[in-house]
Write a protein that holds these residues in place. Structure first.
Motif, PDB file in Angstrom:
ATOM      1  N   TRP A 252       7.532  -4.496 -20.401  1.00  0.00           N
ATOM      2  CA  TRP A 252       6.503  -4.358 -19.350  1.00  0.00           C
ATOM      3  C   TRP A 252       5.929  -2.935 -19.362  1.00  0.00           C
ATOM      4  O   TRP A 252       6.682  -1.962 -19.494  1.00  0.00           O
ATOM      5  CB  TRP A 252       7.100  -4.663 -17.987  1.00  0.00           C
ATOM      6  N   VAL A 253       4.604  -2.847 -19.228  1.00  0.00           N
ATOM      7  CA  VAL A 253       3.936  -1.548 -19.253  1.00  0.00           C
ATOM      8  C   VAL A 253       3.700  -1.068 -17.830  1.00  0.00           C
ATOM      9  O   VAL A 253       3.065  -1.753 -17.031  1.00  0.00           O
ATOM     10  CB  VAL A 253       2.591  -1.628 -20.004  1.00  0.00           C
ATOM     11  N   GLY A 254       4.211   0.120 -17.489  1.00  0.00           N
ATOM     12  CA  GLY A 254       3.985   0.691 -16.163  1.00  0.00           C
ATOM     13  C   GLY A 254       5.087   0.333 -15.174  1.00  0.00           C
ATOM     14  O   GLY A 254       6.036  -0.395 -15.484  1.00  0.00           O
ATOM     15  N   HIS A 255       4.914   0.861 -13.969  1.00  0.00           N
ATOM     16  CA  HIS A 255       5.911   0.690 -12.903  1.00  0.00           C
ATOM     17  C   HIS A 255       5.182   0.175 -11.652  1.00  0.00           C
ATOM     18  O   HIS A 255       4.423   0.921 -11.015  1.00  0.00           O
ATOM     19  CB  HIS A 255       6.607   2.015 -12.638  1.00  0.00           C
ATOM     20  N   PRO A 256       5.392  -1.079 -11.277  1.00  0.00           N
ATOM     21  CA  PRO A 256       4.545  -1.772 -10.278  1.00  0.00           C
ATOM     22  C   PRO A 256       4.504  -1.160  -8.884  1.00  0.00           C
ATOM     23  O   PRO A 256       3.533  -1.377  -8.171  1.00  0.00           O
ATOM     24  CB  PRO A 256       5.147  -3.178 -10.236  1.00  0.00           C
ATOM     25  N   LEU A 257       5.517  -0.413  -8.467  1.00  0.00           N
ATOM     26  CA  LEU A 257       5.502   0.120  -7.103  1.00  0.00           C
ATOM     27  C   LEU A 257       4.861   1.500  -6.998  1.00  0.00           C
ATOM     28  O   LEU A 257       4.744   2.037  -5.902  1.00  0.00           O
ATOM     29  CB  LEU A 257       6.920   0.163  -6.522  1.00  0.00           C
ATOM     30  N   ARG A 258       4.435   2.057  -8.102  1.00  0.00           N
ATOM     31  CA  ARG A 258       3.709   3.323  -8.020  1.00  0.00           C
ATOM     32  C   ARG A 258       2.295   3.060  -7.521  1.00  0.00           C
ATOM     33  O   ARG A 258       1.660   2.062  -7.882  1.00  0.00           O
ATOM     34  CB  ARG A 258       3.663   4.011  -9.388  1.00  0.00           C
ATOM     35  N   LYS A 259       1.782   3.949  -6.698  1.00  0.00           N
ATOM     36  CA  LYS A 259       0.466   3.738  -6.100  1.00  0.00           C
ATOM     37  C   LYS A 259      -0.668   3.915  -7.095  1.00  0.00           C
ATOM     38  O   LYS A 259      -1.809   3.523  -6.808  1.00  0.00           O
ATOM     39  CB  LYS A 259       0.287   4.672  -4.903  1.00  0.00           C
ATOM     40  N   ASP A 260      -0.390   4.508  -8.239  1.00  0.00           N
ATOM     41  CA  ASP A 260      -1.412   4.632  -9.281  1.00  0.00           C
ATOM     42  C   ASP A 260      -1.252   3.574 -10.365  1.00  0.00           C
ATOM     43  O   ASP A 260      -1.860   3.670 -11.427  1.00  0.00           O
ATOM     44  CB  ASP A 260      -1.368   6.030  -9.903  1.00  0.00           C
ATOM     45  N   TYR A 261      -0.441   2.563 -10.091  1.00  0.00           N
ATOM     46  CA  TYR A 261      -0.183   1.512 -11.083  1.00  0.00           C
ATOM     47  C   TYR A 261      -1.411   0.637 -11.260  1.00  0.00           C
ATOM     48  O   TYR A 261      -2.030   0.175 -10.296  1.00  0.00           O
ATOM     49  CB  TYR A 261       1.007   0.662 -10.640  1.00  0.00           C
ATOM     50  N   GLU A 262      -1.769   0.392 -12.539  1.00  0.00           N
ATOM     51  CA  GLU A 262      -2.881  -0.500 -12.885  1.00  0.00           C
ATOM     52  C   GLU A 262      -2.368  -1.529 -13.878  1.00  0.00           C
ATOM     53  O   GLU A 262      -2.073  -1.191 -15.025  1.00  0.00           O
ATOM     54  CB  GLU A 262      -4.044   0.299 -13.484  1.00  0.00           C
ATOM     55  N   PRO A 263      -2.254  -2.777 -13.467  1.00  0.00           N
ATOM     56  CA  PRO A 263      -1.719  -3.811 -14.378  1.00  0.00           C
ATOM     57  C   PRO A 263      -2.673  -4.075 -15.547  1.00  0.00           C
ATOM     58  O   PRO A 263      -3.904  -4.013 -15.382  1.00  0.00           O
ATOM     59  CB  PRO A 263      -1.581  -5.036 -13.467  1.00  0.00           C
ATOM     60  N   LEU A 264      -2.090  -4.350 -16.701  1.00  0.00           N
ATOM     61  CA  LEU A 264      -2.920  -4.685 -17.851  1.00  0.00           C
ATOM     62  C   LEU A 264      -3.627  -6.013 -17.641  1.00  0.00           C
ATOM     63  O   LEU A 264      -4.767  -6.208 -18.047  1.00  0.00           O
ATOM     64  CB  LEU A 264      -2.054  -4.744 -19.112  1.00  0.00           C
ATOM     65  N   ASP A 265      -2.957  -6.943 -16.978  1.00  0.00           N
ATOM     66  CA  ASP A 265      -3.529  -8.264 -16.699  1.00  0.00           C
ATOM     67  C   ASP A 265      -3.605  -8.414 -15.173  1.00  0.00           C
ATOM     68  O   ASP A 265      -2.571  -8.620 -14.521  1.00  0.00           O
ATOM     69  CB  ASP A 265      -2.672  -9.364 -17.298  1.00  0.00           C
TER      70      ASP A 265
END
Length: 268
Positions: A252-265
């Motif tokens: 998984w790319v990124g960390h979902p609970l960070r406020k700057d998180y942007e999902p790839l999909d």
């Protein structure tokens, strides 16, 4: 024959006259009604004046409509001004009472302030003066003592919290990560089963390279909690025995609970 036709002609004439009557003439306009009311008032006043004159009494003075309207407006303005002055007087009186009142009594210290003071003294003595960044009483959290520990001194402070005779924080009740936008932090809620006391410790870290020493060797319950914070917020915990994702897939790319998180999909 001529006599029989006369009534019919009369009916026809009446009907034609009703048809040619202009629309709206059956109802008076607002101006006409106002004029009728004014005429009726004038007639009543004239009748009263005539009756008074016959009885030998002086006729009542009547003011023109314009003068009466002006007098009514002046009366309303006077009432409004009087009400405004009354409100201003009440506000002034309230202000004078507030100024004359005695100053508020100083706020009483928290019942747990001695616990906080002793906690800070113990941590500074064992982990160094710079170990405690901040300390306060959280009144909304049942007056719980809070301390903010510098990340470089966290391991020494954790051991002190667990082993010091006056603290004995032998149970880590909860560990949670928080994204404060300017920085990341981890909150540790500690419980002393020996002394029946609770404390909260916060450790802050940088957003770009977040890292806080692991306390899994001190409190084993921190193991999975640190993995969860690593997984969802991206905080590294050096010294953790197995710091891998616990909720999201390994790729998984990124960390979902960070406020700057942007999902790839965005649909996921």
């Amino acid at each position: 024959m001529s006599e029989d036709k006369k009534p019919e002609e009369k009916v026809e004439q009446t009907a034609s006259s009703e048809e040619t009557k202009p629309e709206g003439s059956a109802e008076l306009t607002a101006e006409e009604k106002a004029a009728e009311r004014a005429a009726a008032r004038a007639a009543r006043l004239a009748a009263k004046a005539a009756a008074a004159e016959q009885a030998g009494e002086p006729a009542p003075a009547t003011a023109p409509p314009a003068e009466a309207s002006a007098a009514g407006d002046d009366e309303k303005a006077a009432k409004a001004q009087a009400a405004a002055e009354a409100r201003a007087a009440r506000a002034s009186a309230r202000g004078a009472k507030t100024d004359a009142a005695e100053p508020a009594a100083p706020k009483e210290p928290s019942p747990n302030q001695p616990l906080l003071d002793r906690l800070v003294a113990i941590l500074k003595e064992s982990a160094g003066e710079e170990a405690v960044v901040d300390s306060f009483i959280n009144e909304r959290d049942a007056h719980r003592p809070y301390v903010v520990i510098h990340s470089s001194r966290w391991q020494e402070a954790a051991v002190t919290l667990r082993d010091h005779e006056e603290l004995r924080c032998d149970y880590l009740r909860n560990l949670s990560g928080v994204d404060q936008e300017t920085h990341l932090e981890v909150a540790y809620h500690l419980l002393s089963l020996t002394h029946k006391r609770e404390y909260c410790v916060k450790v802050k870290t940088d957003r770009d390279q977040p890292s806080i020493p692991s306390v899994s060797p001190v409190w084993p319950t921190a193991n999975w909690n640190e993995r969860e914070v690593f997984d969802l917020l991206g905080i590294d915990f050096p010294g953790h025995p197995n710091l891998v994702r616990i909720m999201m897939p390994d790729d998984w790319v990124g960390h979902p609970l960070r406020k700057d998180y942007e999902p790839l999909d965005p649909e996921v």
